[in-house]
Design a protein around this motif. Structure first.
Motif, PDB file in Angstrom:
ATOM      1  N   ILE A 195       0.847  -1.203   0.000  1.00 40.91           N
ATOM      2  CA  ILE A 195       0.000   0.000   0.000  1.00 40.91           C
ATOM      3  C   ILE A 195       0.877   1.245   0.000  1.00 40.91           C
ATOM      4  O   ILE A 195       0.637   2.193  -0.763  1.00 40.91           O
ATOM      5  N   ASP A 196       1.916   1.239   0.828  1.00 38.85           N
ATOM      6  CA  ASP A 196       2.845   2.384   0.866  1.00 38.85           C
ATOM      7  C   ASP A 196       3.505   2.595  -0.490  1.00 38.85           C
ATOM      8  O   ASP A 196       3.631   3.727  -0.962  1.00 38.85           O
ATOM      9  N   GLU A 197       3.938   1.504  -1.115  1.00 36.47           N
ATOM     10  CA  GLU A 197       4.574   1.599  -2.427  1.00 36.47           C
ATOM     11  C   GLU A 197       3.596   2.143  -3.474  1.00 36.47           C
ATOM     12  O   GLU A 197       3.944   3.004  -4.290  1.00 36.47           O
ATOM     13  N   ALA A 198       2.369   1.649  -3.440  1.00 32.25           N
ATOM     14  CA  ALA A 198       1.369   2.105  -4.406  1.00 32.25           C
ATOM     15  C   ALA A 198       1.055   3.593  -4.210  1.00 32.25           C
ATOM     16  O   ALA A 198       0.906   4.328  -5.193  1.00 32.25           O
ATOM     17  N   ARG A 199       0.984   4.040  -2.967  1.00 28.38           N
ATOM     18  CA  ARG A 199       0.759   5.471  -2.702  1.00 28.38           C
ATOM     19  C   ARG A 199       1.913   6.307  -3.240  1.00 28.38           C
ATOM     20  O   ARG A 199       1.704   7.369  -3.835  1.00 28.38           O
ATOM     21  N   ALA A 200       3.132   5.833  -2.991  1.00 24.07           N
ATOM     22  CA  ALA A 200       4.318   6.567  -3.442  1.00 24.07           C
ATOM     23  C   ALA A 200       4.348   6.707  -4.960  1.00 24.07           C
ATOM     24  O   ALA A 200       4.841   7.712  -5.488  1.00 24.07           O
ATOM     25  N   ASN A 201       3.812   5.727  -5.657  1.00 19.44           N
ATOM     26  CA  ASN A 201       3.805   5.754  -7.116  1.00 19.44           C
ATOM     27  C   ASN A 201       2.524   6.337  -7.712  1.00 19.44           C
ATOM     28  O   ASN A 201       2.392   6.413  -8.926  1.00 19.44           O
ATOM     29  N   GLY A 202       1.594   6.715  -6.835  1.00 16.22           N
ATOM     30  CA  GLY A 202       0.352   7.321  -7.313  1.00 16.22           C
ATOM     31  C   GLY A 202      -0.623   6.346  -7.933  1.00 16.22           C
ATOM     32  O   GLY A 202      -1.467   6.728  -8.740  1.00 16.22           O
ATOM     33  N   TRP A 203      -0.540   5.075  -7.561  1.00 13.80           N
ATOM     34  CA  TRP A 203      -1.432   4.057  -8.107  1.00 13.80           C
ATOM     35  C   TRP A 203      -2.663   3.948  -7.221  1.00 13.80           C
ATOM     36  O   TRP A 203      -2.818   3.024  -6.418  1.00 13.80           O
ATOM     37  N   LEU A 204      -3.583   4.902  -7.363  1.00 16.28           N
ATOM     38  CA  LEU A 204      -4.719   5.000  -6.449  1.00 16.28           C
ATOM     39  C   LEU A 204      -5.644   3.793  -6.512  1.00 16.28           C
ATOM     40  O   LEU A 204      -6.169   3.351  -5.487  1.00 16.28           O
ATOM     41  N   GLY A 205      -5.868   3.254  -7.699  1.00 16.45           N
ATOM     42  CA  GLY A 205      -6.711   2.059  -7.815  1.00 16.45           C
ATOM     43  C   GLY A 205      -6.090   0.871  -7.104  1.00 16.45           C
ATOM     44  O   GLY A 205      -6.788   0.085  -6.450  1.00 16.45           O
ATOM     45  N   GLU A 206      -4.788   0.746  -7.228  1.00 14.25           N
ATOM     46  CA  GLU A 206      -4.057  -0.334  -6.552  1.00 14.25           C
ATOM     47  C   GLU A 206      -4.139  -0.169  -5.039  1.00 14.25           C
ATOM     48  O   GLU A 206      -4.316  -1.142  -4.305  1.00 14.25           O
ATOM     49  N   VAL A 207      -4.027   1.080  -4.571  1.00  7.15           N
ATOM     50  CA  VAL A 207      -4.124   1.354  -3.126  1.00  7.15           C
ATOM     51  C   VAL A 207      -5.465   0.866  -2.603  1.00  7.15           C
ATOM     52  O   VAL A 207      -5.544   0.175  -1.580  1.00  7.15           O
ATOM     53  N   GLU A 208      -6.533   1.210  -3.322  1.00  6.94           N
ATOM     54  CA  GLU A 208      -7.867   0.824  -2.866  1.00  6.94           C
ATOM     55  C   GLU A 208      -8.031  -0.691  -2.818  1.00  6.94           C
ATOM     56  O   GLU A 208      -8.552  -1.237  -1.841  1.00  6.94           O
ATOM     57  N   GLY A 209      -7.570  -1.375  -3.834  1.00  7.13           N
ATOM     58  CA  GLY A 209      -7.669  -2.832  -3.856  1.00  7.13           C
ATOM     59  C   GLY A 209      -6.870  -3.486  -2.742  1.00  7.13           C
ATOM     60  O   GLY A 209      -7.340  -4.432  -2.101  1.00  7.13           O
ATOM     61  N   LEU A 210      -5.682  -2.982  -2.514  1.00  2.69           N
ATOM     62  CA  LEU A 210      -4.844  -3.530  -1.445  1.00  2.69           C
ATOM     63  C   LEU A 210      -5.441  -3.258  -0.070  1.00  2.69           C
ATOM     64  O   LEU A 210      -5.334  -4.084   0.834  1.00  2.69           O
ATOM     65  N   GLN A 211      -6.079  -2.104   0.094  1.00  6.35           N
ATOM     66  CA  GLN A 211      -6.723  -1.789   1.369  1.00  6.35           C
ATOM     67  C   GLN A 211      -7.879  -2.754   1.650  1.00  6.35           C
ATOM     68  O   GLN A 211      -8.071  -3.178   2.794  1.00  6.35           O
TER      69      GLN A 211
END
Length: 75
Positions: free
Chosen positions: A23-39
């Motif tokens: 989640i931290d990595e996805a946030r750092a890269n701006g992958w918002l859809g990935e962040v939501e799925g991982l959450q």
């Protein structure tokens, strides 16, 4: 819902830590859809861990003798 094997508690904790890192990595890269799925996945894993703890607290500590069943004879 499938129940988690209590012996796999450590593995579930490891999965939760890994999801936090992802989640931290996805946030750092701006992958918002990935962040939501991982959450969503992390929340489900935390819920399983909570359920596992609840079952462990409520499990009887010793076996219970139910005795032998009495089977009535046929008439």
């Amino acid at each position: 819902m499938l129940r988690v094997d209590p012996t796999q508690r450590r593995r579930l904790e490891e999965i939760i830590r890994n999801l936090r890192d992802r989640i931290d990595e996805a946030r750092a890269n701006g992958w918002l859809g990935e962040v939501e799925g991982l959450q969503v996945s992390a929340e489900a894993a935390r819920n399983k861990l909570t359920a596992l703890d609840r079952v462990a607290r409520n499990r009887p500590r010793a076996s219970v003798d139910l005795g032998m069943p009495i089977i009535p004879k046929e008439r």
